[in-house]
Design a protein around this motif. Sequence first.
Motif, PDB file in Angstrom:
ATOM      1  N   ASN A 182       0.823  -1.204   0.000  1.00  7.61           N
ATOM      2  CA  ASN A 182       0.000   0.000   0.000  1.00  7.61           C
ATOM      3  C   ASN A 182       0.863   1.262   0.000  1.00  7.61           C
ATOM      4  OD1 ASN A 182      -1.970   1.950   0.392  1.00  7.61           O
ATOM      5  ND2 ASN A 182      -2.241   1.474   2.566  1.00  7.61           N
ATOM      6  N   HIS A 184      -0.633   4.430  -0.001  1.00  8.45           N
ATOM      7  CA  HIS A 184      -1.465   5.526   0.502  1.00  8.45           C
ATOM      8  C   HIS A 184      -1.551   6.655  -0.523  1.00  8.45           C
ATOM      9  CE1 HIS A 184      -2.884   8.194   4.037  1.00  8.45           C
ATOM     10  NE2 HIS A 184      -3.831   7.354   3.686  1.00  8.45           N
ATOM     11  N   SER A 190       5.474   1.199   1.245  1.00  6.37           N
ATOM     12  CA  SER A 190       5.433   0.092   2.195  1.00  6.37           C
ATOM     13  C   SER A 190       5.652  -1.198   1.421  1.00  6.37           C
ATOM     14  CB  SER A 190       4.103   0.044   2.956  1.00  6.37           C
ATOM     15  OG  SER A 190       3.032  -0.263   2.069  1.00  6.37           O
ATOM     16  N   GLN A 197       2.391  -7.809   5.096  1.00  7.07           N
ATOM     17  CA  GLN A 197       2.524  -6.361   4.938  1.00  7.07           C
ATOM     18  C   GLN A 197       3.222  -5.744   6.134  1.00  7.07           C
ATOM     19  OE1 GLN A 197       1.065  -4.137   2.311  1.00  7.07           O
ATOM     20  NE2 GLN A 197       2.509  -2.790   3.338  1.00  7.07           N
ATOM     21  N   GLY A 198       4.262  -4.941   5.876  1.00  3.38           N
ATOM     22  CA  GLY A 198       4.933  -4.199   6.932  1.00  3.38           C
ATOM     23  C   GLY A 198       4.320  -2.821   7.091  1.00  3.38           C
ATOM     24  N   THR A 199       4.397  -2.269   8.286  1.00  2.93           N
ATOM     25  CA  THR A 199       3.819  -0.957   8.543  1.00  2.93           C
ATOM     26  C   THR A 199       4.857   0.114   8.837  1.00  2.93           C
ATOM     27  OG1 THR A 199       3.544  -1.499  10.882  1.00  2.93           O
ATOM     28  CG2 THR A 199       1.685  -1.947   9.422  1.00  2.93           C
ATOM     29  N   THR A 200       6.090  -0.277   9.113  1.00  2.00           N
ATOM     30  CA  THR A 200       7.099   0.708   9.460  1.00  2.00           C
ATOM     31  C   THR A 200       8.490   0.153   9.190  1.00  2.00           C
ATOM     32  OG1 THR A 200       7.862   2.205  11.206  1.00  2.00           O
ATOM     33  CG2 THR A 200       7.297  -0.035  11.868  1.00  2.00           C
ATOM     34  N   SER A 210       5.317   3.401  16.660  1.00  2.38           N
ATOM     35  CA  SER A 210       4.644   2.102  16.730  1.00  2.38           C
ATOM     36  C   SER A 210       3.158   2.204  16.416  1.00  2.38           C
ATOM     37  CB  SER A 210       4.824   1.507  18.124  1.00  2.38           C
ATOM     38  OG  SER A 210       4.300   2.383  19.102  1.00  2.38           O
ATOM     39  N   THR A 212       1.909   3.954  13.878  1.00  2.00           N
ATOM     40  CA  THR A 212       1.683   4.225  12.466  1.00  2.00           C
ATOM     41  C   THR A 212       1.106   3.001  11.761  1.00  2.00           C
ATOM     42  OG1 THR A 212       2.711   5.102  10.463  1.00  2.00           O
ATOM     43  CG2 THR A 212       3.993   3.523  11.735  1.00  2.00           C
ATOM     44  N   VAL A 213       0.257   3.241  10.785  1.00  2.00           N
ATOM     45  CA  VAL A 213      -0.319   2.151   9.994  1.00  2.00           C
ATOM     46  C   VAL A 213       0.356   2.055   8.635  1.00  2.00           C
ATOM     47  CG1 VAL A 213      -2.538   2.265  11.152  1.00  2.00           C
ATOM     48  CG2 VAL A 213      -2.146   3.683   9.146  1.00  2.00           C
ATOM     49  N   ARG A 214       1.339   2.957   8.419  1.00  2.00           N
ATOM     50  CA  ARG A 214       2.144   2.951   7.198  1.00  2.00           C
ATOM     51  C   ARG A 214       3.359   3.837   7.484  1.00  2.00           C
ATOM     52  NH1 ARG A 214      -1.279   7.006   7.076  1.00  2.00           N
ATOM     53  NH2 ARG A 214      -3.086   5.661   6.886  1.00  2.00           N
ATOM     54  N   ASN A 242       5.648  -7.025  12.209  1.00  2.00           N
ATOM     55  CA  ASN A 242       5.031  -7.968  11.296  1.00  2.00           C
ATOM     56  C   ASN A 242       5.918  -9.198  11.170  1.00  2.00           C
ATOM     57  OD1 ASN A 242       5.192  -8.901   8.306  1.00  2.00           O
ATOM     58  ND2 ASN A 242       6.551  -7.142   8.320  1.00  2.00           N
TER      59      ASN A 242
END
Length: 781
Positions: A182, A184, A190, A197-200, A210, A212-214, A242
């Motif tokens: 994603n 965004h 990302s 899927q990783g977020t950070t 920690s 954050t969603v992206r 993740n």
Amino acid sequence: MRTPAPFRFALLASFITAPLAWAEDDRHYNIPAGPLSQALAEFAAQAGVTLPLDPTMVGGLQSPGMQGDVGTAQGFELLLRGTTLEAVPQAGNTYTLRPKPSSPALHLDSTNINGLHDVRQSAIGPLYGYKASHSSVGTKTDAPLRDIPQSIQVVPRQVLEDQQATSMADALSNVSSIQRGNTHGGSVESFIVRGFQGTTYAIDGVLTNSLTVRPEILTDLAGVERIEVLKGPASVLYGRGNPGGLINVVTRRPTLVPEAQVKLQAGSFDLQRGQAWVGGPLSAEHGLAGSLAMAYQTEGSYRDLYRDSHRRYFAPSLAWLPNDSTRLDMGLEYTETDAQYDRGLQVIGDRVDARHKVFLEEPWSHSSSDKTAAWFKLEHDLNDWLTLRQVTRWDHSTKSMLNVSQRTLQADGRTLVRRATDFDEEQRSLSAQFEAIARFATGGLNHQLLAGVETVKGKRSVTMLRANLAPLDIWNPVHGAQPGPFGFGEDSRFDQESYGLYLQDQIDLNEQWKLLLGVRWDQVSQRNRNYDRNGVPTDIDINPSDTSPRAGLVYQPAERLALYASYSTSFAPQNKLTRDGSVLDPETGTQYEVGAKYDIIPERLSATLSAFEIRRKNLAATDPLDSSYSIQTGEQRVRGVELDVSGEIQDGWNVIGNIAVLDAKLVKDTRLEEGNRLEGVPVVSGSLWSTYQLQDGALQGLGFGAGVFFAGKRYGDLANSYSAPGYGRLDMSVFYDIDEHVRVSLNARNVLDKDYIETIASAGNYAGEPASLVATISAGF
């Protein structure tokens, strides 16, 4: 092994001096054979020259010694026989050590404050070539990759330079089992690592916010030394995360030897980029050095009606070595971006629309972001066996977007229902780590024990307004629609405090067997507050705790081969509610991995072969009795085999490549069909990039590069309702070193101009860029 105390030198701060300055005329020397650090120290003192030494470069190396009447340069050459080091004269009666160039390729870095040698690499210093031998991401210590029982891949700076990479996605295409995720609306990058899927990211071993969603913003590569990927769960050292893996960005460090690089680029779709990096001593006498990285980039697009994007980057840093036991690093980083917001291509039936230039947003839709980060790292050697470390990092970011949300495609197959969104987000985090590293022996076993405590405070706020927007005919788009009156969409506040305690022991059982054991305990306290349109708040309190163990064993039957097996875990808090109002337990990840690390050509070319299974459990699934709530029965599984190769085949011939075969499936769910493939994950993917530079003759300095990047069929959601076909892309380059300081290059991407879908995700599908060219000129010393 740690260098003995009498000959231990602080990182480029322990200067060897003598009161007299002798001329280059031959003198008589009698330097006995022994440790290289001792031989060089004695010779420099007798010759009356200054020589900065780095323990990671010379520690453990031996010198044959030297006797006779020689000049200074010849004396260094004799003492360094049998190593790959050379002494280079500098201004002010000073010499510096560096690896001998393996080719006439452009060498823009000299001795770095954290060390550099192909054989005695530092985990955070620069690499010369494509092969990395050390990393800190897997253990938080400076460890050889062959001693770590987990797959770790490193993309060195030379790969970024040869490919003229300007994004994390370009860099990570060289690593197995990584796909774009994603974005965004194209505002961030990302990645899907080993199916998840990783977020950070982590920056120099510290995770960013920690909550954050992206990722907060696009990462500029001007200040990046290397990018590391630790495959599989990493919670034992990094806490929440993740299960697919951790991406760690290692930044460039200041030097006590003056050096600089300037790069100018221009390319297709109005790409213009300039970047600079400069470093050097601010006070060599006191071990103080500084550096500055800067970049500015503007770029258009092949998409219709697209506005230009802009990126500005500025990152100063300092390093201070007040004595031979203390090391201090600090820095600041600021990044600012603004770009067209773009959700990509629409899904038509069960496929992504192949018309790559079609633009379904409006010209006024845009995204603007900025991020400021500051860090402080202090290390102190209390004695020969105990080191203390403290790291603090502060991050603050904001994002503002006015965009178009693509809702649904009506039954006529052409009318796209849309909505306008006005979005603002602010994030803050403060992380602090306190660690002790002890080296000792018990019962004939050598230990390196890491003990640490981490505290993290994070905040995130989101406000969103929504408005109606006229639909769009995707087959005959007419732009110019304006949003109607904006109304309430979302107003949320997230606050989190977390605490982690961790312990790790790296044990050398003997010369062939190595054991790695670790465990971490985390406690998270989080409050999610959501306001309704009347300003009435609803709170969700989340207070999970979890223990994350890790174990691994390495067997090295030969100097070039390491076999390993490991078990690792991860956890991630959730905020979904059950019908009784309780919060779901954290997601958990478990990986079993076996593999082999082999030096195909010693000190030149290495390969990692791994096989693994990851299970992600406790996922939220829709409650079959009430779709407003969730139950905790979801489970996903990835099984895979990976091969990564990197290094130098012969002088001037570099290669980095990978291939992965993944079986990524949904194992349990209440709504979706079990056996569906995970979002965005191909069965087969990989890449192969290689460069060769002529080593002699009239065309010496001329080089060529080529690479292929490929991925198989991928599904865009867990329901497997649509997909994108596989693709293969060919890139090429040609470059020429005018002299040891200046290089010109031309890089072509997607040479065959293939149409393909590069990113497929339920949050947006994006086509790969058509054929394009980038011309670059680099200059440095």
